[in-house]
Design an enzyme around this catalytic site. Structure first.
Site, PDB file in Angstrom:
ATOM      1  N   HIS A 160       0.833  -1.200   0.000  1.00  0.00           N
ATOM      2  CA  HIS A 160       0.000   0.000   0.000  1.00  0.00           C
ATOM      3  C   HIS A 160       0.876   1.263   0.000  1.00  0.00           C
ATOM      4  CE1 HIS A 160      -3.742   2.232   1.034  1.00  0.00           C
ATOM      5  NE2 HIS A 160      -2.904   3.035   1.640  1.00  0.00           N
ATOM      6  N   GLU A 161       1.804   1.313   0.938  1.00  0.00           N
ATOM      7  CA  GLU A 161       2.661   2.506   1.043  1.00  0.00           C
ATOM      8  C   GLU A 161       3.579   2.627  -0.173  1.00  0.00           C
ATOM      9  OE1 GLU A 161       1.660   4.489   3.165  1.00  0.00           O
ATOM     10  OE2 GLU A 161       0.572   3.106   4.496  1.00  0.00           O
ATOM     11  N   HIS A 219       1.794   4.642  -2.707  1.00  0.00           N
ATOM     12  CA  HIS A 219       1.965   6.077  -2.417  1.00  0.00           C
ATOM     13  C   HIS A 219       3.357   6.542  -2.859  1.00  0.00           C
ATOM     14  CE1 HIS A 219      -1.698   7.023  -0.250  1.00  0.00           C
ATOM     15  NE2 HIS A 219      -1.511   6.112   0.692  1.00  0.00           N
TER      16      HIS A 219
END
Lengths: 504, 504
Positions: A264-265, A268
Site C-alpha cells: 500500500h505505502e 503512495h
C-alpha cells in the site's frame, strides 16, 4: 517573468522547509527517543511558522496578481504553477493567525485526551475538546469558504483535494450507499459456499518479513536510492519528495498484514518518486490531492496485489521465504485470505468491500456536523445508527464506534471521503491501464510491474498538479471520477465465479 | 524587560531551526539514501539562510543595545544571555552576505576536490581551491576582527571558542612544544622495557560491540530517553540539545576502536545532556566552546576510561562479552593497549601523547598562513618539516601529511588548537574532581561514574555559557587554563612506574 521567478524562488524555499518537516516527522515516528518530543515540537512549530510567514508575506498576493496578468507569456506548466500557488496562498491567508493558533492548540489537547478516551471508551471525556475542535473547523471552513466562494464543508474538502466538492461526492456515494449492504451480504453468502480459509501458521520472523517486503518493493518499482523502509506504530508514507520513507508494522503471527501495508505505502511512494524532478520544489509538482494519492496506493495494494495474477506469483515466493507447508500456502487459499469479507467495527481493519461503508458513515456525519444539522453530543448514537444500517452491526461501545479514528480530534475534517474516492479512481485507472496495455496483467503473475508502472508514470505521476483531478482522470481513462468501475470491480472480484473475472 | 523577552523569543526560534539542522545533518550521515543528497542540501541551505536572516534582522542590533541599557534590571543568567546574543550576532553580522556565500561555495568545491586529492596524494590538484578558501578565511577574519577589535586569526578562533586568543595559546603550546619530543621518546623507551602488547584476537561481532557500547554509555550516564547510538563513517556527536545522537564506526577485527569512540562521544553527549534545561533554547545555555567540549570527551575517554581503575572494571566485562581467553585479556595487557605510544602520520589515529604534536604542527602553520607569513604553495614542505621536528618522522606523501584533514579545505581555520586545549582542560578538571571527591577513582574501578558525573554536572555542565572558559576553569579547578596538569598527567601515565600513578 521576473515576478514569476521570484514567486518560484519563494515557493522553492517553502518546499524545502516542508521537506525538512517531513523528515523530522518521519524521525519522530520511527527513531526519536521519547524524551525529545518537546524539543521536536518546538522545531516543528518554528518551521511551520516560518513556512507560513513566507507564504503569507505581505507582497505574495500582489506578486500573484502580477503573475496572473503576465500569464499569457507563460508556458503550460508555469501557468498551472501560478494557479496552484494562488490556491495554496489563499488557503493560508484566508485564516486569521489567531484562529490558526487557537485551532492548533485545541487539536493538540483533543488528540491527547482522545488517546485516553478511546482506551476507556469515554466519549464524555472527549466531548468538550471535540466540540471545540469542531467549532474551530467550522470557523476555518467559513473563512476559507468566503475566500474561495465555497460552502464551509467544500472549503474543508478543498484543502485535501483541490476542486473536490460535496456536489461531486453526494451522487457517487449515494450510488454506493444504495448497493453496498446487499453487496456485502451477497459476498458473504458466496464466501460460505467456498472452501474455508485456512490460516497460515507462524511465527514469521521480522527479518524475513522485512526481506520479502523489500524484495516486493523493488519489484513494484520503489527506488531505494531515494527512499527507505522502516517500522513504526502506524504505517505511513512520509519523508520528503526526494527521499520517500515508508513504514510498516510487523507482527510475528501474521506476515500478510505487514506485507500488504508495505505494498500500500509503496503505491503512495511510486507517486512521490514518479513526479517530474524539474518541478520537485514547486506547487505544480505536488501530488494532485489525497483522492489521487489514495488511488495510487489502492491501485497497487488492492487492484494489482490482491488480483489472482499477482497471488499466483506471491504464493510460492512467500511459501519459500517462510518455509511454509501444506495447502494453506496454495495461491487459491492465499487469494481467499486476501479477499475475505467480514464486516467489523474498525475501519483500518476492514476489507476492500466493507471499507467504503465505514467511509459513508463518517462522510454523512461530518458533513452534518459542519453544517450544524447534527449536534456533537448526538454523534455516538448517530454513528451507531449508521453502522447498523450499512454494516448490519451493533456497536457495543464508542471505542469501537465514533472514538476509533484520530481524524476528528486531529482536525482533519473533510479527509475521510478521499479514501473511497481513491478506491473508485484506482479501479478506473487500473481498468484503463489494463485495456491500454495487455502486458500488465500477465506481468503481475510474473512479479513484473514494469508495464503497469510505465503506464502510471506517464498517465498519472508525470502530470503532477498540471490538471484538475477530473481532467487527469479524463485524460488517463476517458471519464471523470465515477463509481461505476469500482462497483463492477467489487462485483467481479467478490460475486464473480472462481477467482473473479480479470480484465484480459 | 520586554526588549529582552523579544530577543529571547527570536533566539529561541533560531535555536529550534538549528536543532532541526542538527537532526537533518545526523540523518544525512547515518540513514539518508544517497540519491537524496541534493534535496537535503536544499533543505539545509534554506534553513541556514532563514536562521541567518532571523539573526541579522535589521532591528537585532538596536534591540541588543536597548537590552544592554536595561541590563541592570536583569539577573545574572539573562545578563550573560544578552552578552552571548551579541557575540553570536556580531559573528553573523560582521561578514557581508556575498562573502558568506562565496566562502560557502568555495568550501563546497574544495571539500569535493580534497577527497580526490587526498586519495591520489595530489596537493597541486587542491592548491587553487585551498588558496581560494584561505583567501576567504582571511577576509572573514579581517571583517570579524574589525567588528570585535581583534586580529584576523583571533577572530577566527573566537567563533569556535569564545574569548580564545593567540596570546593565550602561544605560551601554553610553546611549553608543550619544548617538552613533547623528549617525552615521546622517553615514553617509547620505557615501553620497550615492559612486556610486549598482546593483540586481542577477533572477530568481534558488531551486535556484541553495540551491546557493550550501550552498556558502557549507560554506566557513564548517557540518557537514552534523550539520545541514541548509531553507526556512521566518521564518529560524531550531533543531533540537537534535547536529542543527542552519537555515532561510532565498527570493525570486526578491533572492538577497542569503536568502544573508545563511543566513550569519547559519550563525554561530548554528557555535556549536551547536562546543561540547564530552562536555558536550552538560549545562547547562554550553549556549550562554552570547543575547547570545553573537547575537554568533556577527553575527560571521559582518556582521563577516566584509560585509567588503570576503569581498565580493572573493563577487562573482565569485555572478556566475558567476547568470550576472550588467555593473558591478552588481562587488565594489564588491556591497559598497555590503551596507552600504547607510537608516533604515526595520521592525527586521528594518534595516541594521547603524540596527538598534541599533530596539533602543534597545524596551529603553527594555519596561524602563519592567515597572517601571510607562509605561502599556501609552501604548505607541504613546511608541514613535513614540522612533523620531522616534533614526531621524528619523514612524511612520505601529502596524503599522510598536509592533505589528511578536512578542516582546511572545509573552512574550519582556528579549530585545531581546541583539541589540545581540551586535553589540557580535561587533565585539569579530572584532577580537581578527584581531589574534590575521593569516591571518583574507586567508582571507576566498579564502573560507577555517578561521583564523577555529579561533579562534572555541577561544576561544568550546569554552567552553560554563563562564564568565560577561564572563569569556568577557575571556579571548577582554582586555576585558569594551563599546560601543567596535562604535562604531569602525561609524565605520570607514560613515564611513571607500573601503571602510572593515580590521584588517590
Amino acid at each position: 517573468m521576473q515576478v514569476y521567478r521570484s514567486l518560484e524562488e519563494r515557493f522553492a524555499r517553502i518546499s524545502s522547509i516542508e521537506d525538512a518537516i517531513g523528515i523530522l516527522q518521519w524521525d519522530a515516528e520511527t527513531l526519536m527517543p521519547e524524551g525529545a518530543a518537546d524539543s521536536r515540537s518546538d522545531q516543528l512549530a518554528t518551521l511551520k511558522g516560518m513556512a507560513h510567514e513566507l507564504l503569507t508575506a505581505p507582497d505574495t498576493g500582489d506578486l500573484l496578481d502580477q503573475a496572473d496578468q503576465d500569464s499569457g507569456h507563460l508556458d503550460e506548466w508555469p501557468r498551472a504553477n501560478v494557479r496552484e500557488m494562488r490556491r495554496i496562498y489563499l488557503h493560508a491567508a484566508a485564516v486569521p493567525a489567531d484562529l490558526v493558533e487557537a485551532n492548533s492548540r485545541a487539536v493538540s489537547r483533543a488528540e491527547l485526551v482522545w488517546r485516553e478516551a478511546r482506551q476507556t471508551s469515554n466519549f464524555a471525556l472527549l466531548l468538550p475538546h471535540l466540540s471545540q475542535v469542531l467549532s474551530f473547523q467550522r470557523q476555518i471552513g467559513q473563512a476559507k469558504g468566503e475566500a474561495f466562494g465555497l460552502s464551509p464543508y467544500d472549503a474543508l474538502l478543498d484543502r485535501y483535494d483541490p476542486g473536490l466538492r460535496q456536489a461531486t461526492i453526494d451522487p457517487l456515494f449515494s450510488e454506493l450507499s444504495a448497493e453496498l449492504p446487499d453487496l456485502i451480504q451477497e459476498a458473504q453468502e458466496r464466501q460460505k459456499g467456498r472452501p474455508a480459509v485456512q490460516p497460515l501458521e507462524g511465527p514469521f520472523s521480522v527479518d524475513d518479513q522485512r526481506r520479502i517486503g523489500k524484495q516486493l518493493m523493488q519489484a513494484v518499482g520503489f527506488d531505494f536510492k531515494r527512499g527507505r523502509l522502516d517500522a513504526s506504530l502506524h504505517p505511513f508514507c512520509g519523508g520528503s519528495t526526494g527521499d520517500v520513507r515508508i513504514t510498516t508494522r510487523y507482527s510475528e503471527g501474521n506476515f500478510m498484514s505487514a506485507l500488504m501495508g508495505v505494498l500500500h505505502e509503496t503505491g503512495h511512494a511510486l507517486y512521490e518518486q514518479g513526479r517530474p524532478k524539474e518541478w520537485r520544489r514547486q506547487p505544480v509538482g505536488l501530488a494532485r490531492g489525497m483522492s489521487m494519492h489514495e488511488s495510487q496506493s489502492l491501485l497497487i495494494e488492492t487492484q494489482a496485489c490482491r488480483s489472482r495474477e499477482f497471488v499466483t506469483y506471491l504464493a510460492p515466493l512467500v511459501q519459500k521465504a517462510f518455509q511454509g507447508e501444506g495447502p494453506a500456502w496454495s495461491p487459491e487459499n492465499l487469494h481467499r485470505i486476501l479477499t475475505k469479507v467480514e464486516p467489523g467495527f474498525i475501519r483500518v481493519d476492514a476489507d476492500e468491500i466493507t471499507y467504503p461503508a465505514h467511509i459513508l458513515v463518517r462522510y454523512k456525519l461530518e458533513k452534518a456536523l459542519i453544517a450544524g444539522d447534527l449536534q456533537i453530543h448526538d454523534l455516538p448514537s448517530a454513528f451507531n445508527d449508521e453502522v447498523a444500517k450499512l454494516l448490519g452491526l451493533t456497536v457495543p461501545n464508542d471505542s469501537l464506534g465514533c472514538l476509533q479514528d484520530i481524524h476528528w480530534p486531529g482536525g482533519a475534517w473533510g479527509y475521510f471521503p478521499t479514501y473511497t474516492l481513491g478506491a473508485m479512481a484506482a479501479a478506473q485507472l487500473f481498468r484503463a491501464a489494463c485495456h491500454a496495455d495487455a502486458d500488465i496483467l500477465p506481468g503481475l503473475s510474473k512479479g513484473d510491474f514494469a508495464p503497469l508502472r510505465t503506464w502510471l508514470r506517464a498517465n498519472v505521476h508525470a502530470k503532477g498538479s498540471l490538471m484538475t483531478t477530473d481532467e487527469l482522470l479524463v485524460s488517463a481513462t476517458g471519464e471523470p471520477l465515477a463509481a461505476e468501475v469500482f462497483r463492477i470491480h467489487l462485483r467481479e472480484r467478490y460475486l464473480g465465479h472462481g477467482w473473479g473475472l480479470s480484465y484480459t
